[in-house]
Design a protein around this motif. Structure first.
Motif, PDB file in Angstrom:
ATOM      1  N   ALA A  85     -20.724  -5.412 -70.163  1.00  0.00           N
ATOM      2  CA  ALA A  85     -21.319  -4.395 -69.316  1.00  0.00           C
ATOM      3  C   ALA A  85     -22.150  -4.997 -68.190  1.00  0.00           C
ATOM      4  N   LEU A  86     -22.621  -6.239 -68.367  1.00  0.00           N
ATOM      5  CA  LEU A  86     -23.459  -6.879 -67.352  1.00  0.00           C
ATOM      6  C   LEU A  86     -22.591  -7.327 -66.173  1.00  0.00           C
ATOM      7  N   PRO A  87     -22.927  -6.904 -64.964  1.00  0.00           N
ATOM      8  CA  PRO A  87     -22.028  -7.173 -63.822  1.00  0.00           C
ATOM      9  C   PRO A  87     -22.019  -8.618 -63.340  1.00  0.00           C
ATOM     10  N   ASN A  88     -23.091  -9.399 -63.612  1.00  0.00           N
ATOM     11  CA  ASN A  88     -23.178 -10.757 -63.072  1.00  0.00           C
ATOM     12  C   ASN A  88     -23.588 -11.771 -64.131  1.00  0.00           C
ATOM     13  N   LEU A  89     -23.095 -11.624 -65.344  1.00  0.00           N
ATOM     14  CA  LEU A  89     -23.454 -12.526 -66.430  1.00  0.00           C
ATOM     15  C   LEU A  89     -22.856 -13.915 -66.206  1.00  0.00           C
ATOM     16  N   LYS A  90     -23.706 -14.948 -66.261  1.00  0.00           N
ATOM     17  CA  LYS A  90     -23.256 -16.327 -66.079  1.00  0.00           C
ATOM     18  C   LYS A  90     -23.403 -17.168 -67.343  1.00  0.00           C
ATOM     19  N   SER A  91     -24.440 -16.898 -68.133  1.00  0.00           N
ATOM     20  CA  SER A  91     -24.695 -17.690 -69.339  1.00  0.00           C
ATOM     21  C   SER A  91     -24.882 -16.760 -70.527  1.00  0.00           C
ATOM     22  N   LEU A  92     -24.117 -16.994 -71.592  1.00  0.00           N
ATOM     23  CA  LEU A  92     -24.186 -16.154 -72.794  1.00  0.00           C
ATOM     24  C   LEU A  92     -24.326 -17.031 -74.025  1.00  0.00           C
ATOM     25  N   SER A  93     -25.289 -16.671 -74.896  1.00  0.00           N
ATOM     26  CA  SER A  93     -25.480 -17.360 -76.166  1.00  0.00           C
ATOM     27  C   SER A  93     -25.510 -16.320 -77.274  1.00  0.00           C
ATOM     28  N   ILE A  94     -24.659 -16.486 -78.285  1.00  0.00           N
ATOM     29  CA  ILE A  94     -24.634 -15.562 -79.414  1.00  0.00           C
ATOM     30  C   ILE A  94     -24.704 -16.359 -80.711  1.00  0.00           C
ATOM     31  N   THR A  95     -25.400 -15.800 -81.699  1.00  0.00           N
ATOM     32  CA  THR A  95     -25.626 -16.483 -82.969  1.00  0.00           C
ATOM     33  C   THR A  95     -25.465 -15.505 -84.123  1.00  0.00           C
ATOM     34  N   ARG A  96     -24.766 -15.930 -85.155  1.00  0.00           N
ATOM     35  CA  ARG A  96     -24.580 -15.163 -86.396  1.00  0.00           C
ATOM     36  C   ARG A  96     -24.063 -13.752 -86.118  1.00  0.00           C
ATOM     37  N   ILE A  97     -22.950 -13.675 -85.419  1.00  0.00           N
ATOM     38  CA  ILE A  97     -22.320 -12.396 -85.102  1.00  0.00           C
ATOM     39  C   ILE A  97     -21.203 -12.128 -86.097  1.00  0.00           C
ATOM     40  N   ALA A  98     -21.146 -10.902 -86.615  1.00  0.00           N
ATOM     41  CA  ALA A  98     -20.143 -10.535 -87.610  1.00  0.00           C
ATOM     42  C   ALA A  98     -18.872 -10.053 -86.927  1.00  0.00           C
TER      43      ALA A  98
ATOM     44  N   ALA B 199     -28.965 -13.893 -74.347  1.00  0.00           N
ATOM     45  CA  ALA B 199     -28.881 -14.481 -75.689  1.00  0.00           C
ATOM     46  C   ALA B 199     -29.057 -13.362 -76.697  1.00  0.00           C
ATOM     47  N   VAL B 200     -28.184 -13.310 -77.698  1.00  0.00           N
ATOM     48  CA  VAL B 200     -28.223 -12.244 -78.703  1.00  0.00           C
ATOM     49  C   VAL B 200     -28.049 -12.849 -80.089  1.00  0.00           C
ATOM     50  N   GLU B 201     -28.898 -12.437 -81.017  1.00  0.00           N
ATOM     51  CA  GLU B 201     -28.772 -12.837 -82.415  1.00  0.00           C
ATOM     52  C   GLU B 201     -29.513 -11.831 -83.285  1.00  0.00           C
TER      53      GLU B 201
END
Length: 464
Positions: free
Chosen positions: A166-179, A143-145
């Motif tokens: 870049a993450l080799p096994n990412l399954k769940s991603l949450s992003i907020t207020r990205i430009a 998760a990134v914000e």
């Protein structure tokens, strides 16, 4: 539970337990009890380390530096869930991109078995920090914000997407207020083998040597083959690549959350939402929407869709059209979860009453939850109370609207029960989806993730 003391009798009782049971007990203790237990003996100290460091929350950049300076490498290696904010201690102490990137790279190198990472960043990261994420082979949830209390902070999509890819096994991603980055990359830059692909301007843009060669913009998230859940909140989805059938899609998303972008009109949000669903809809089983879904020339296809959740940010006027589009998308939609604010309850009931007979493919399981208010784009948290306000406490207009809603569903062959409850909210919301209920919730509780780490406890506890 009574912790083992320094007496020989207590020691004898504790040490006769199998190690598996001892470890299980440590997982049930809170952080303060664990810190006390680990001071009893060297054995307990070693035994408690995995539980103490299993989930760590670091709330400021200065505490991140304190962690790096005082926590031994073998202790930090036990971290499985990490929540980091690089917020400055005060508005006058801005954190440089280099300092933030270096500190984050250092702590990631100390936690090779990290599984869950939440980042609240005060600045974009240096491109040289991106490769440090590629070593996190066990990390599946990201998760990134930007830091919430720093209004001017804007995280570039280049940085956020490069981290995710870049993450080799990412399954769940949450992003907020990205430009969004401007200008947008041309479509030809996304086609594998294209000789017209523009060279990356930085490590973050193209991530040389990484598993992907396309530019790091939001549409390229769909090129992550391991991704199964995606949440995008308060972020512009106006990139024309989302609307292009030539956009490469390697992921098989099973669930998606699409929030409304505060600087866009409702019609724009609805159009962008439709494009995104069209690109990744083949495997979607559940969607959570804060904006409507527009009717487009390209028919929306969601063959596996079973559940739809509409958040309090959803405009009541978009309910009929959105439900019609979702129901006609070819899926098995049966569970509809509508969340609304108290002030919108009457409008929501009216819109649902109007559209229920026109949505083909029913019957549906409807769950309507009513929340008191919003603070910005999140639910306001009122004082914690012992019970919930029953539906019968609503005013006469709201009661009449609920009655009309009940009649509409009954006429359509889908009975609905209106429930007022004084019982605490069920932890597993999915258990209630088989019931057709309208719930008024006046108390919304939110838990902080992990143990909040301050500066003093690390040294005062005497653990190191």
């Amino acid at each position: 539970m009574v912790l083992p003391s320094t007496s020989s009798a207590s020691h004898s009782c504790w040490f006769t337990l199998p190690v598996e049971i001892q470890l299980t007990i440590t997982q049930l203790l809170d952080i303060n009890t664990l810190l006390s237990l680990c001071l009893v003996s060297r054995y307990n100290h070693t035994l408690c380390l995995p539980a103490i460091y299993n989930s760590v929350t670091i709330s400021t950049f200065s505490r991140l530096q304190h962690f790096l300076d005082h926590v031994p490498v073998d202790h930090a290696s036990h971290i499985r869930a990490l929540d980091i904010s690089t917020d400055a201690a005060s508005s006058s102490n801005a954190i440089s991109q280099t300092a933030c990137s270096d500190a984050l790279s250092r702590i990631l190198s100390l936690a090779p078995r990290l599984r869950s990472l939440s980042l609240r960043l005060s600045t974009d990261l240096s491109p040289l920090a991106i490769p440090s994420f590629s070593a996190l082979e066990h990390l599946t949830d990201l998760a990134v914000e930007p830091c919430r209390n720093v209004i001017q902070t804007k995280l570039s999509e280049h940085t956020v997407v490069a981290i995710a890819r870049a993450l080799p096994n990412l399954k769940s991603l949450s992003i907020t207020r990205i430009a969004r980055a401007t200008p947008s990359w041309p479509l030809d830059a996304w086609r594998d083998g294209s000789t017209r692909r523009p060279p990356p301007t930085s490590v973050a843009d193209g991530y040389p040597g990484g598993p992907h060669s396309s530019p790091a913009t939001l549409p390229s998230l769909f090129s992550i083959p391991t991704l199964r859940h995606l949440a995008i909140h308060n972020t512009s989805l106006g990139d024309p690549l989302f609307a292009s059938p030539d956009l490469p899609v390697s992921c098989q998303l099973e669930s998606i959350e699409i929030g409304a972008f505060e600087s866009a009109s409702p019609s724009e949000n609805a159009r962008w939402c439709s494009h995104v669903l069209q690109r990744v809809g083949s495997h979607l089983r559940s969607v959570e929407l804060s904006s409507g879904v527009a009717c487009t020339a390209e028919r929306l296809s969601l063959p596996a869709l079973e559940r739809a959740r509409l958040t309090p940010l959803f405009s009541p006027s978009h309910l009929p059209s959105t439900l019609r589009v979702l129901a006609a998308a070819g899926g098995s939609l049966r569970h509809i979860h509508v969340e609304c604010l108290t002030v919108d309850l009457e409008d929501v009931c009216e819109e649902l009453s109007e559209c229920v007979e026109h949505v083909n493919g029913g019957p549906y399981n409807l769950r309507l939850r009513v929340f008191p208010a919003l603070e910005g784009d999140v639910l306001a948290v009122p004082p914690v109370t012992s019970d919930c306000v029953p539906v019968t406490s609503l005013d006469k207009n709201a009661q009449d609207a609920l009655s009309r809603l009940e009649d509409a569903f009954s006429s359509a062959g889908t009975p609905i029960s209106i429930v007022g409850s004084n019982a605490p909210q069920q932890a597993d919301e999915e258990q209630d989806w088989d019931d057709l209920t309208v719930v008024d919730e006046s108390a919304v509780s939110m838990e902080m993730k992990g143990a909040v780490i301050g500066e003093d406890p690390w040294t005062q506890a005497g653990v190191w």
